[in-house]
Every structure is written in C-alpha cells, then in structure tokens.
Scaffold this motif. Structure first.
Motif, PDB file in Angstrom:
ATOM      1  N   SER A 188       0.862  -1.333  -0.062  1.00  0.00           N
ATOM      2  CA  SER A 188       0.044   0.110  -0.271  1.00  0.00           C
ATOM      3  C   SER A 188       0.887   1.329  -0.088  1.00  0.00           C
ATOM      4  O   SER A 188       0.637   2.186  -0.681  1.00  0.00           O
ATOM      5  N   ALA A 189       1.831   1.254   0.740  1.00  0.00           N
ATOM      6  CA  ALA A 189       2.840   2.311   0.775  1.00  0.00           C
ATOM      7  C   ALA A 189       3.519   2.600  -0.505  1.00  0.00           C
ATOM      8  O   ALA A 189       3.741   3.647  -1.001  1.00  0.00           O
ATOM      9  N   ASN A 190       3.817   1.596  -1.083  1.00  0.00           N
ATOM     10  CA  ASN A 190       4.674   1.340  -2.386  1.00  0.00           C
ATOM     11  C   ASN A 190       3.758   1.942  -3.377  1.00  0.00           C
ATOM     12  O   ASN A 190       4.156   2.569  -4.294  1.00  0.00           O
ATOM     13  N   ALA A 191       2.377   1.864  -3.403  1.00  0.00           N
ATOM     14  CA  ALA A 191       1.366   2.442  -4.304  1.00  0.00           C
ATOM     15  C   ALA A 191       1.288   3.919  -4.322  1.00  0.00           C
ATOM     16  O   ALA A 191       0.484   4.611  -4.812  1.00  0.00           O
ATOM     17  N   GLY A 192       1.587   4.281  -2.978  1.00  0.00           N
ATOM     18  CA  GLY A 192       1.741   5.946  -2.830  1.00  0.00           C
ATOM     19  C   GLY A 192       0.581   6.356  -1.736  1.00  0.00           C
ATOM     20  O   GLY A 192       0.261   7.394  -1.605  1.00  0.00           O
ATOM     21  N   ILE A 193      -0.064   5.233  -1.147  1.00  0.00           N
ATOM     22  CA  ILE A 193      -1.247   5.672  -0.365  1.00  0.00           C
ATOM     23  C   ILE A 193      -0.738   5.983   0.923  1.00  0.00           C
ATOM     24  O   ILE A 193       0.355   5.427   1.561  1.00  0.00           O
ATOM     25  N   GLN A 194      -1.392   6.982   1.550  1.00  0.00           N
ATOM     26  CA  GLN A 194      -0.747   7.437   3.115  1.00  0.00           C
ATOM     27  C   GLN A 194      -1.843   7.550   4.085  1.00  0.00           C
ATOM     28  O   GLN A 194      -2.859   7.592   3.923  1.00  0.00           O
ATOM     29  N   ALA A 195      -1.328   7.520   5.440  1.00  0.00           N
ATOM     30  CA  ALA A 195      -2.310   7.710   6.493  1.00  0.00           C
ATOM     31  C   ALA A 195      -3.105   9.024   5.989  1.00  0.00           C
ATOM     32  O   ALA A 195      -2.405  10.021   5.960  1.00  0.00           O
ATOM     33  N   GLY A 196      -4.234   8.872   6.565  1.00  0.00           N
ATOM     34  CA  GLY A 196      -5.102  10.225   6.400  1.00  0.00           C
ATOM     35  C   GLY A 196      -5.857  10.073   5.052  1.00  0.00           C
ATOM     36  O   GLY A 196      -6.791  10.851   4.688  1.00  0.00           O
ATOM     37  N   ASP A 197      -5.561   9.454   4.036  1.00  0.00           N
ATOM     38  CA  ASP A 197      -6.248   9.271   2.801  1.00  0.00           C
ATOM     39  C   ASP A 197      -7.590   8.763   3.055  1.00  0.00           C
ATOM     40  O   ASP A 197      -7.873   7.903   3.832  1.00  0.00           O
TER      41      ASP A 197
END
Length: 498
Positions: free
Chosen positions: A444-453
């Motif tokens: 998920s992080a590699n896909a660019g997703i971040q906490a708060g999205d």
C-alpha cells in the motif's frame, strides 16, 4: 524572654528538626513525629501465607513413569532399571543450557581439580502449576524427562493423567495437558523483566499433592549478557534447596509467577547447589508456538495486529516504535461493547505490562482464559486512553467456514489499516461513502497511499466500510485501481494485490 533555637539537620537533602528542638516546641504533635519516621521495608508487608492460600491450590505434584527398557538395555538387570525408574538425580546433558551456565559461572579455578560428577537435577518427580483453566500445566523439562506417563495430583487430592504436549530443551520448559478436569485453579502469570536484584520471591511446591511446600528468598542475579557474548538466561535466587519445588512457580510480591523453579546440584566448591528460575516468558513462548501449530486453543482479543515501525510511530503520535497496531477486528467482535478496539488503535500496555511489539501482546493474551477481563492502555487519534476488554476463545487451526473468510487477511497482507467514516466525517468532507486510511505499509505504501487518505472506490465500485474495501480488493484481480481523496484533491492509485 529567650527564644529556643531549632537546629535543622540535612540527610540526603531532606530536612529534619533535631530532637532538642522538637522537645522545645510545646505544640509538637506525636503524629507529625511519626510521619517523619522512615517507612517499613516493603518486604515486611508481603503476606506470604495469604499468597500460598490463594495460589497454592494451582501448584500440582507431578510424577512420571519412564518408557520400558528394550533390547540390550533390558538385559543389564533389574537393578539398573530400578535406578532409572525411581525419581532421583539426573546428570545434566552437556548440551543443556543449565550445564553450559554452570560450566561458565560455577567451574572451579584451573588450579583446582574438576569434580568428577557433572551437575545434576531431580527428575521423575517434582512440581508444576496450572496456567489456564483448560488444564495446561507448566513445569521443567527435567521433571518429565524421558517420561511416557505423567500423573498430576492437586492439593485437593484429585489425580489426573496428563499428556506431555511439548518439551523445549533450549529453555528447559515442558507443557502438559490435563484431560477431563473441571474447576481447575490457575496461577497469574507476571513479567520477569521487572524482577530486581534484592527483590523477595516465593517458591511453592507440591511434594505429594496433599499440601504445599514453600521457601522464600531474594533475587540474586537477573538475566544479563556475559563477557563472552553469551546470555545468562535465568533468574538466580538464594531460595533454600528443596527438590519438591523443582518445576513449581516462583512468585513476586504481587503473587504473579515470574519464573519456574529449578534446583541444580553442582557439587563444586563455589556452588554446592544453585536455585535458578526460568523466566516465565519461556512458558508463554512455548505455549504460543503450540497455538501457532494448531495444537492448543488460544485466548485472543479478536483483532489482527502488526508491529509499529518508526514511520507509523510518528503517524500515530508515539514517542518511538512500540506497541501493537490493530489492523482489523474479527466479525464476531465488531460492534461489541465488550471489545471496544478499533483499527488504528495502538495497544501499548495490557494489565500494566508494556507492549513493545505484537508478539508481546499475543503471547500474554494467549495464556489467559476466555472471558478474562483485561485493562488496556491504547493510543487512539494520537491520544492515550484506557480500555477494558474481554479475552475471547479462538483456535489457530480453525478452517474458514467459507472462501470469503480468507478475505480477512487481504488488508493486513497489503499493509492497509482503515476505518469507516463517521456521519460527522462524511458531512464535514462532503462525502457519501469512503474509508479513512489509518496506516499504509508494504504494498500500500509502495502504491503511494498514505495515512489520512480516504479510499472512495475500488475499480469504480464505491466502498463505505472496511469489509466492503476488503471484498472489492479480493475480487478485483491482480491489480486494482483505488480512487482516493487527499485533502481536497482526488487521484487514482494502482495497487498490486498479488
């Protein structure tokens, strides 16, 4: 009229009035004088007798019968077999961790001749203690060494056959299972890392099941690193040698078990005998291993968790990487007032015990009986709070009832922790659906997703709950397109699911 001078004496930075000055004060209060007296030593406040009355019934006697001799060994005569069959002293194997310990710490000086007899421990009879109401008994590996049959006797004179579930030679711990028993007393398991040198401890045994034997002493040495790089993995105490206590619990002043007693007879000038305690964490670790293998039912909080890395620690407002991060709540626990945990919660303490990583929490909870109430300290929305929840029963070997049940691990595998938006969140953001991202690691992080999205859809299918997101991702193929909202902007990200 003369004024009486008051002399002030300083001890360690604390001021006390001298006795002469106190006597000169006509209003001096006896209560005030008593308040200035140093408190009684903490050890004097320990009621060992009450501790034995409360926890002694959970200490059991263990007797074993070895396997019959066969082949050439049987031809050596009944006398040799009787020596093996009778409880007594057993020479430690050179590979035993206790033997290695004595070789480095209890060996005689080079100028003195070595003792012919190696270190020995009692085997074939000893004590143990019940750690859960389903009949799991902890003891030392030495007590059940080579045993084919094990008999467990309680102080209420009930007697049961027990199976040896596991023997771990690396920690010298064994776990037994009592079958067909009810209303079993249990011990409270503690934390050996809190033990301090000089702390008073109590060892309880059960010589024949009819009564308890007890000895008390001080912690002499706690686990630590040795100069050669190895580890002193035991608690060393000055408990009086009592073979009946071998395999039994060592309790701290709070009545919680911090170790498993083992009496070692070294027969050398420095240590005629040595009272060690195997840290209770070895019992928890072995039990957790059996649960992972599906051999034991385990207590659970009904949630899935992961470790907290430095990045997540900053995102969740933690001072450093610590705690167990809740990523999902089991369907049976969702919405339950008895649970109260939510994805994104970080558990930092349970019953006062610090949680540094996920395994600390799972090992602690697995030893608890389902239905047990536990006090948690958690961090939610970057704020610490207290929560009381209930341990539930689960089995690690339970097969999913249907293929959809396997979806429960999808978000965890992808490193995605989310929670549903509240009605207020949707009104504030002007959204009709969506789930908030609490943490994103791995894929998920590699896909660019971040906490708060906020994840709005998967492959153009709207999602409003973590369950809906999980199903959509599981059925979306090897690559799915997630529409996310970050602040006031929206974008699609591609997430690899395989």
């Amino acid at each position: 009229m003369g004024r009486t001078a008051a002399t002030i004496i300083l001890f360690g930075g604390v001021a006390f009035l001298s006795s002469a000055a106190s006597a000169a004060q006509p209003g001096a209060s006896p209560a005030r004088t008593a308040h200035a007296s140093p408190p009684a030593p903490a050890s004097a406040q320990i009621d060992f007798a009450a501790m034995v009355e409360r926890y002694g019934p959970a200490v059991v006697n263990i007797s074993t019968a070895p396997p019959p001799e066969s082949g050439d060994q049987a031809d050596q005569g009944d006398q040799a077999y009787q020596r093996a069959a009778a409880p007594g002293l057993d020479n430690l194997d050179p590979d035993d961790p206790v033997f290695a310990l004595l070789r480095t710490t209890a060996a005689p000086p080079p100028s003195q001749p070595s003792v012919a007899d190696p270190p020995r421990v009692f085997w074939g009879a000893g004590s143990g203690f019940i750690i859960s109401a389903d009949g799991i008994v902890a003891t030392t590996a030495h007590v059940v060494n080579r045993a084919e049959q094990v008999t467990v006797t309680l102080t209420d004179k009930r007697r049961f056959k027990a199976d040896v579930l596991a023997v771990d030679p690396q920690s010298d711990i064994a776990l037994l299972q009592i079958d067909h028993a009810s209303k079993l007393p249990t011990m409270r398991l503690g934390d050996s890392s809190r033990a301090r040198v000089g702390e008073r401890v109590l060892a309880i045994g059960a010589p024949d099941g009819a009564q308890n034997t007890v000895t008390s002493g001080l912690v002499s040495v706690t686990p630590h690193a040795l100069p050669d790089g190895s580890t002193f993995a035991f608690l060393e105490t000055d408990l009086a040698a009592d073979p009946d206590n071998s395999g039994g619990p060592v309790l701290d002043r709070n009545g919680t078990v911090i170790g498993v007693d083992i009496q070692v007879y070294a027969d050398n000038g420095r240590y005629r005998n040595l009272a060690l305690a195997i840290p209770i964490e070895a019992v928890l670790k072995l039990r957790a291993q059996l649960q992972e293998q599906g051999k034991l039912a385990s207590g659970s909080l009904g949630v899935r968790m992961q470790d907290v890395d430095p990045g997540l620690a900053a995102a969740f407002g933690l001072p450093h990487a610590m705690g167990a991060l809740v990523t999902d709540v089991a369907p049976t626990a969702r919405g339950s007032a008895s649970n109260g945990l939510k994805p994104g919660d970080v558990v930092t303490r349970i019953n006062g015990k610090a949680i540094e990583r996920r395994t600390d929490l799972t090992e602690y909870v697995s030893a608890l009986q389902p239905g047990t109430k536990v006090a948690l300290t958690i961090v939610r929305n970057k704020k610490p709070m207290s929560l009381t929840t209930t341990v539930v029963a689960t089995r690690t070997d339970a097969a999913p009832a249907n293929p959809a049940a396997t979806q429960a691990g999808v978000l965890e595998r992808l490193g995605l922790a989310v929670h549903a938006l509240s009605d207020e969140d949707r009104r504030t953001m002007g959204l009709s659906a969506g789930v908030m991202v609490d943490a994103a690691t791995g894929a998920s992080a590699n896909a660019g997703i971040q906490a708060g999205d906020v994840v709005l859809s998967v492959n153009s299918e709207s999602v409003g709950t973590p369950e809906a997101l999980e199903r959509s991702i599981a059925h979306g193929g090897k690559e799915v397109a997630l529409l996310i909202q970050r602040d006031d902007a929206r974008m699609f990200v591609s997430l690899a699911t395989r």
